[in-house]
Design a protein around this motif. Sequence first.
Motif, PDB file in Angstrom:
ATOM      1  N   LYS A 165       0.817  -1.215   0.000  1.00 17.58           N
ATOM      2  CA  LYS A 165       0.000   0.000   0.000  1.00 17.58           C
ATOM      3  C   LYS A 165       0.853   1.268   0.000  1.00 17.58           C
ATOM      4  CE  LYS A 165      -3.708   2.377   2.533  1.00 17.58           C
ATOM      5  NZ  LYS A 165      -4.428   2.727   1.293  1.00 17.58           N
ATOM      6  N   TYR A 166       1.973   1.245   0.713  1.00 14.24           N
ATOM      7  CA  TYR A 166       2.731   2.484   0.909  1.00 14.24           C
ATOM      8  C   TYR A 166       4.044   2.543   0.131  1.00 14.24           C
ATOM      9  CZ  TYR A 166      -0.766   3.433   4.400  1.00 14.24           C
ATOM     10  OH  TYR A 166      -1.974   3.651   5.021  1.00 14.24           O
ATOM     11  N   SER A 167       4.375   1.514  -0.640  1.00 14.14           N
ATOM     12  CA  SER A 167       5.562   1.546  -1.485  1.00 14.14           C
ATOM     13  C   SER A 167       5.151   1.748  -2.938  1.00 14.14           C
ATOM     14  CB  SER A 167       6.355   0.233  -1.370  1.00 14.14           C
ATOM     15  OG  SER A 167       6.828   0.030  -0.062  1.00 14.14           O
ATOM     16  N   GLN A 168       5.870   2.617  -3.626  1.00 11.15           N
ATOM     17  CA  GLN A 168       5.597   2.851  -5.046  1.00 11.15           C
ATOM     18  C   GLN A 168       6.470   1.988  -5.948  1.00 11.15           C
ATOM     19  OE1 GLN A 168       5.843   7.046  -5.841  1.00 11.15           O
ATOM     20  NE2 GLN A 168       4.081   7.529  -4.551  1.00 11.15           N
ATOM     21  N   GLY A 169       7.360   1.238  -5.365  1.00 10.38           N
ATOM     22  CA  GLY A 169       8.242   0.349  -6.103  1.00 10.38           C
ATOM     23  C   GLY A 169       9.157  -0.356  -5.129  1.00 10.38           C
ATOM     24  N   PHE A 170       9.915  -1.332  -5.639  1.00  9.22           N
ATOM     25  CA  PHE A 170      10.793  -2.103  -4.777  1.00  9.22           C
ATOM     26  C   PHE A 170      12.184  -2.212  -5.372  1.00  9.22           C
ATOM     27  CE2 PHE A 170       6.658  -4.097  -3.500  1.00  9.22           C
ATOM     28  CZ  PHE A 170       6.665  -3.602  -2.199  1.00  9.22           C
ATOM     29  N   ILE A 171      13.182  -2.069  -4.514  1.00 12.25           N
ATOM     30  CA  ILE A 171      14.564  -2.362  -4.859  1.00 12.25           C
ATOM     31  C   ILE A 171      14.974  -3.561  -4.017  1.00 12.25           C
ATOM     32  CG2 ILE A 171      16.948  -1.544  -4.762  1.00 12.25           C
ATOM     33  CD1 ILE A 171      15.926   1.260  -5.300  1.00 12.25           C
ATOM     34  N   VAL A 172      15.496  -4.593  -4.695  1.00 15.69           N
ATOM     35  CA  VAL A 172      15.760  -5.855  -4.028  1.00 15.69           C
ATOM     36  C   VAL A 172      17.261  -6.130  -4.006  1.00 15.69           C
ATOM     37  CG1 VAL A 172      15.166  -8.302  -3.905  1.00 15.69           C
ATOM     38  CG2 VAL A 172      13.561  -6.683  -4.961  1.00 15.69           C
ATOM     39  N   LEU A 173      17.823  -6.152  -2.826  1.00  9.16           N
ATOM     40  CA  LEU A 173      19.220  -6.517  -2.629  1.00  9.16           C
ATOM     41  C   LEU A 173      19.327  -8.039  -2.490  1.00  9.16           C
ATOM     42  CD1 LEU A 173      19.886  -3.692  -0.054  1.00  9.16           C
ATOM     43  CD2 LEU A 173      21.060  -3.866  -2.252  1.00  9.16           C
ATOM     44  N   PRO A 174      20.518  -8.606  -2.624  1.00  3.73           N
ATOM     45  CA  PRO A 174      20.658 -10.060  -2.479  1.00  3.73           C
ATOM     46  C   PRO A 174      20.031 -10.578  -1.186  1.00  3.73           C
ATOM     47  CG  PRO A 174      22.679  -9.149  -3.352  1.00  3.73           C
ATOM     48  CD  PRO A 174      21.801  -7.977  -3.001  1.00  3.73           C
ATOM     49  N   GLY A 175      19.269 -11.647  -1.306  1.00  2.00           N
ATOM     50  CA  GLY A 175      18.585 -12.183  -0.130  1.00  2.00           C
ATOM     51  C   GLY A 175      18.184 -13.626  -0.329  1.00  2.00           C
ATOM     52  N   GLY A 176      17.524 -14.172   0.682  1.00  2.00           N
ATOM     53  CA  GLY A 176      17.140 -15.577   0.684  1.00  2.00           C
ATOM     54  C   GLY A 176      15.654 -15.788   0.481  1.00  2.00           C
ATOM     55  N   ILE A 177      15.099 -16.758   1.201  1.00  2.00           N
ATOM     56  CA  ILE A 177      13.717 -17.164   1.006  1.00  2.00           C
ATOM     57  C   ILE A 177      12.748 -16.011   1.239  1.00  2.00           C
ATOM     58  CG2 ILE A 177      11.876 -18.687   1.817  1.00  2.00           C
ATOM     59  CD1 ILE A 177      14.022 -20.120   0.225  1.00  2.00           C
ATOM     60  N   GLY A 178      12.936 -15.271   2.323  1.00  2.00           N
ATOM     61  CA  GLY A 178      12.030 -14.160   2.612  1.00  2.00           C
ATOM     62  C   GLY A 178      12.081 -13.086   1.545  1.00  2.00           C
ATOM     63  N   THR A 179      13.287 -12.786   1.074  1.00  2.00           N
ATOM     64  CA  THR A 179      13.449 -11.788   0.020  1.00  2.00           C
ATOM     65  C   THR A 179      12.787 -12.247  -1.270  1.00  2.00           C
ATOM     66  OG1 THR A 179      15.539 -11.059   0.997  1.00  2.00           O
ATOM     67  CG2 THR A 179      15.143 -10.451  -1.297  1.00  2.00           C
ATOM     68  N   LEU A 180      12.967 -13.517  -1.616  1.00  2.00           N
ATOM     69  CA  LEU A 180      12.328 -14.061  -2.808  1.00  2.00           C
ATOM     70  C   LEU A 180      10.808 -14.008  -2.696  1.00  2.00           C
ATOM     71  CD1 LEU A 180      14.628 -17.162  -3.408  1.00  2.00           C
ATOM     72  CD2 LEU A 180      14.469 -15.143  -4.878  1.00  2.00           C
TER      73      LEU A 180
END
Length: 256
Positions: A165-180
């Motif tokens: 609701k409050y993000s207009q986009g996402f930047i994804v840094l290296p991550g695991g299961i939760g990030t995926l």
Amino acid sequence: MADVRRREGEWRVKAKFKGPVIQRRAQIDGSTTDQRLLDSRGPTDWVHTDPWRVLRIQSEFVEGFGTLAELGAAIGVFGSARTREDDPAYAQGIEVGRKLVEAGFSVITGGGPGAMEAANRGASEAGGISVGLGVELPFEAGLNEWVDVGIVFRYFFVRKTMFVKYSQGFIVLPGGIGTLDEMFEAVTLAQTQKVTEFPVVLLGVDYWSGLIAWLKDTVLASGKIAQSDIDRMVVTDDVDEAVALMAAARSRHHQG
């Protein structure tokens, strides 16, 4: 158990948060609120308790909406809680937070350590609004010290609603299961047109290229997705490019 303490760049879990409630020492329980909500096994007392849980769920939505309503343009930053301070991704996370603030955005993370802490740190040090949306977990406690506005939720689905609701986009840094999980949920919402103008940028060409190749060579090749689904995810090493894509989406949103 003592309080949460941070030594030599590592978080040591010494407490557990259940929404606004903190548990320490012998009072720490071994399950989560989500687990109890979703577990249909056991006696039939769930018939009597589940309707009351709706009030708790409602209160979390009210708390989140009330806290974030005036946040303004914000970008969600995802990444691993296990990212160490000597990892290049940590420095990149700080840069992401700082440059998002310089571009006029607030920064929203999951509020934990690692990459999330880095983005919060960059945003806070740049004088911007650094938001952390935590969740009750058995192995993490509290919010990192760079969160200036923070909420700890009991329910994952409430927390995810706040991100979207409050993000207009996402930047994804290296991550695991939760990030995926967070990344693919964002892409799914864009694919199904539940959200509009929702850029998703994956930072780290070496880290993410294998995933993109699998999506193209296996999932796309077998007809399970369309090329447009892959095109929703931009892979780059350039933080400036990532931030520029967020700013461009904001401009299109205002023009539309």
